[in-house]
Write a protein that holds these residues in place. Sequence first.
Motif: not given
Length: 137
Positions: A118-122
Amino acid sequence: MLQKINHIGIAVQSLDAILPFYRDTLGMPFHGLEEVPEQKVRVAMLGIGEAKIELLEPTSDDSPIAKFIEKNGSGIHHIAYQVEDIESTIATLKQQGARMIDEIPRNGAHGTRIAFVHPKSSNGVLTELCQCSSGAH
Ligand code: CO
């Protein structure tokens, strides 16, 4: 856990319009076209050293790539890291607190198995894990 960059995914409006730039102007070896119906994209792969460039063209208006282009314009969509064992990589990332879009790998182009972090994690960079089918790459 991660072996190398397998490919960089680039969202494009029209493969017909942009493929000649990569293949002819930049002179990158063209590895072929493939449609991935479950993702609603047409994919062109080009080689650069050990890595590849993946051009992604939406095949319908509700394709995730169509939505990405609508929001951000065409351009870099994701970075894909090659892993040896995608299940164990997903398990390790989750243990470290990363959020996955795909907790179970799905089928990518050219017989690969892929999963997106998930882009929230990266930090906003869509990150793909990619396990090659044995011998394919
Ligand atoms: Co990809």
